[in-house]
Design a protein around this motif. Structure first.
Motif, PDB file in Angstrom:
ATOM      1  N   LEU A  39      -3.840   5.051   6.626  1.00 52.10           N
ATOM      2  CA  LEU A  39      -4.540   4.545   5.450  1.00 52.10           C
ATOM      3  C   LEU A  39      -5.773   5.380   5.145  1.00 52.10           C
TER       4      LEU A  39
ATOM      5  N   THR B 126      -5.327  -3.918   6.314  1.00 52.20           N
ATOM      6  CA  THR B 126      -4.415  -3.663   5.198  1.00 52.20           C
ATOM      7  C   THR B 126      -4.517  -4.748   4.127  1.00 52.20           C
TER       8      THR B 126
ATOM      9  N   SER C 179      -4.133   2.218  10.404  1.00 55.68           N
ATOM     10  CA  SER C 179      -5.537   2.506  10.096  1.00 55.68           C
ATOM     11  C   SER C 179      -5.758   4.009   9.930  1.00 55.68           C
TER      12      SER C 179
ATOM     13  N   MET D 247      -6.576   7.646   1.717  1.00 55.32           N
ATOM     14  CA  MET D 247      -7.811   7.522   0.945  1.00 55.32           C
ATOM     15  C   MET D 247      -8.517   8.865   0.826  1.00 55.32           C
TER      16      MET D 247
ATOM     17  N   ILE E   4      -7.427  -3.885   1.797  1.00 58.18           N
ATOM     18  CA  ILE E   4      -7.148  -2.780   0.889  1.00 58.18           C
ATOM     19  C   ILE E   4      -6.108  -3.170  -0.156  1.00 58.18           C
TER      20      ILE E   4
ATOM     21  N   VAL F 249     -14.941   0.768   0.409  1.00 55.46           N
ATOM     22  CA  VAL F 249     -14.636  -0.346  -0.493  1.00 55.46           C
ATOM     23  C   VAL F 249     -15.911  -0.778  -1.213  1.00 55.46           C
TER      24      VAL F 249
ATOM     25  N   ILE G 138      -9.059   2.704  -5.533  1.00 53.59           N
ATOM     26  CA  ILE G 138      -9.605   1.354  -5.389  1.00 53.59           C
ATOM     27  C   ILE G 138     -10.147   0.908  -6.745  1.00 53.59           C
TER      28      ILE G 138
ATOM     29  N   ILE H 110      -6.772  -2.440  -4.373  1.00 51.15           N
ATOM     30  CA  ILE H 110      -6.137  -1.310  -5.059  1.00 51.15           C
ATOM     31  C   ILE H 110      -5.400  -1.766  -6.324  1.00 51.15           C
TER      32      ILE H 110
ATOM     33  N   TYR I 273     -15.128  -5.701  -3.497  1.00 56.38           N
ATOM     34  CA  TYR I 273     -14.913  -6.753  -2.493  1.00 56.38           C
ATOM     35  C   TYR I 273     -16.298  -7.178  -2.031  1.00 56.38           C
TER      36      TYR I 273
ATOM     37  N   ILE J 108     -12.744   3.339   6.358  1.00 55.42           N
ATOM     38  CA  ILE J 108     -11.965   2.688   5.290  1.00 55.42           C
ATOM     39  C   ILE J 108     -12.796   1.590   4.643  1.00 55.42           C
TER      40      ILE J 108
ATOM     41  N   ILE K 125       0.835  -1.210   0.000  1.00 57.78           N
ATOM     42  CA  ILE K 125       0.000   0.000   0.000  1.00 57.78           C
ATOM     43  C   ILE K 125       0.866   1.256   0.000  1.00 57.78           C
TER      44      ILE K 125
END
Length: 383
Positions: free
Chosen positions: A251, A376, A248, A255, A379, A295, A262, A383, A266, A291, A170
């Motif tokens: 991240l 993580t 967290s 974003m 994500i 997604v 992304i 990505i 998911y 986060i 990431i």
């Protein structure tokens, strides 16, 4: 033969831990009501407090080692009894006398590994940075923006290495200027301190601080909430202050700033577990959820006992190294809660939690029913 510790010694150690807090207790019992142990067996923090107040503590007792330092009882205590600090103080007495019940004896092995190799898993210091091979991860040097400090489990444990790899993936994808210390990194010392070994904690802390200062470290990014708590809240006692951020938080920032795109969906139902040292102890509750909400295709269902009332995984307070009897594992209860809300994936943000949940997933025969992932890892997949 039972070892009797002089009353004055118990009182002196408790005072040194932050005041003679035990004497403020008026035995309301709220600590017992919220303690997760009382979901799986009988345990009374109130009784331990009462015994310590009158110098009746049996330092050979298993009960003194049960506390996971989850923070539920201090959160509810109306008298600020400081159960965690005072309980750790009693463990310091046991450590000084060399008295460890059978279930706690692995701590001696952990201590030896920490002193000799700087980690809790009995691995060679020379291999601490091996997880990063082939990932375009550089050694940290002065002038870099961020030191990534994965910690012991993500550096060595086969399962937890995956979250370190996901983190590096990431960071590279987002173009972050970061490096690692590799062999120069030591355990943060949080958990060994909670078992009462102040000497080893101070040794590790001083070595880490010297390394950070010598390398010009200003901002530390961590995977473990335990590292986060220690660097942010305990290392300042050594007259240093580093900017500390949990992955967290970082991240979520990436974003929001549009630095991570992304590209995949998911399509799974997930639930999020708040690690004690991330949520209850440090108030990081919403970033992980925000986060996950970003997604595409992901459905987030909350479990009972979430956010500030999260159920402990059972690994804090050094218990990740200790024996816990079958049928008494908090992580079993948590897996059952996750399955109960229809989750296909239990997501968390702590290497200890992952370790405990993966064990329960096996022992409960849930390997086909639910997966355990670090934030993580989710994500890195999309990505």
């Amino acid at each position: 033969m039972e070892i009797v510790v002089p009353y004055k010694e118990i009182v002196d150690v408790i005072k040194a831990s932050g005041g003679d807090a035990f004497k403020r207790c008026f035995q309301c019992g709220l600590c017992d009501v919220v303690c997760p142990w009382n979901r799986v067996r009988t345990f009374s923090m109130r009784r331990l407090v009462r015994e310590a107040t009158f110098g009746l503590t049996d330092i050979e007792s298993e009960d003194m080692w049960l506390c996971t330092t989850c923070g539920r009882c201090p959160q509810q205590c109306p008298r600020d009894v400081k159960q965690i600090e005072s309980g750790v103080a009693l463990r310091r007495i046991a450590t000084e006398y060399g008295v460890f019940p059978k279930s706690v004896t692995p701590i001696r092995t952990v201590r030896g590994s920490l002193v000799g190799e700087g980690n809790t898993l009995g691995e060679e210091r020379a291999k601490r940075g091996d997880w990063a091979k082939g990932l375009s991860v550089n050694e940290f040097s002065e002038g870099m923006e961020i030191l990534y400090f994965p910690g012991c489990y993500p550096s060595y444990d086969p399962r937890s290495k995956k979250l370190a790899v996901a983190t590096a993936t990431i960071l590279n994808k987002a173009g972050v200027d970061f490096g690692i210390l590799g062999t120069k990194e030591n355990c943060c010392g949080e958990s060994i301190r909670k078992t009462g070994d102040e000497e080893v904690f101070k040794r590790l802390a001083r070595e880490n601080i010297k390394t950070f200062v010598d390398h010009g470290v200003k901002k530390i990014l961590v995977s473990s909430p335990h590292c986060y708590h220690t660097f942010k809240n305990e290392y300042p006692d050594f007259m240093v202050n580093f900017e500390v951020i949990h992955m967290s938080q970082f991240l979520f920032g990436l974003m929001k700033e549009g630095k991570l795109e992304i590209g995949k969906e998911y399509e799974k139902t997930v639930t999020y577990h708040d690690p004690c040292y991330l949520g209850r102890h440090n108030g990081i509750l919403e970033e992980p959820r925000e986060i996950l909400k970003r997604v595409p295709g992901l459905t987030l269902n909350e479990m009972p006992d979430c956010r500030m009332d999260s159920l402990c995984c059972g690994g804090g307070g050094g218990r990740v190294w200790m024996e816990t009897q079958k049928g008494q594992r908090f992580s079993d209860l948590r897996l059952e809660q996750a399955v109960g809300v229809g989750a296909e994936v239990l997501v968390t943000a702590c290497p200890y939690c992952i370790t405990m949940f993966e064990d329960s997933r096996l022992t409960l025969n849930l390997t086909e029913k639910i997966k355990v992932k670090d934030l993580t890892e989710i994500i890195a997949e999309v990505i």
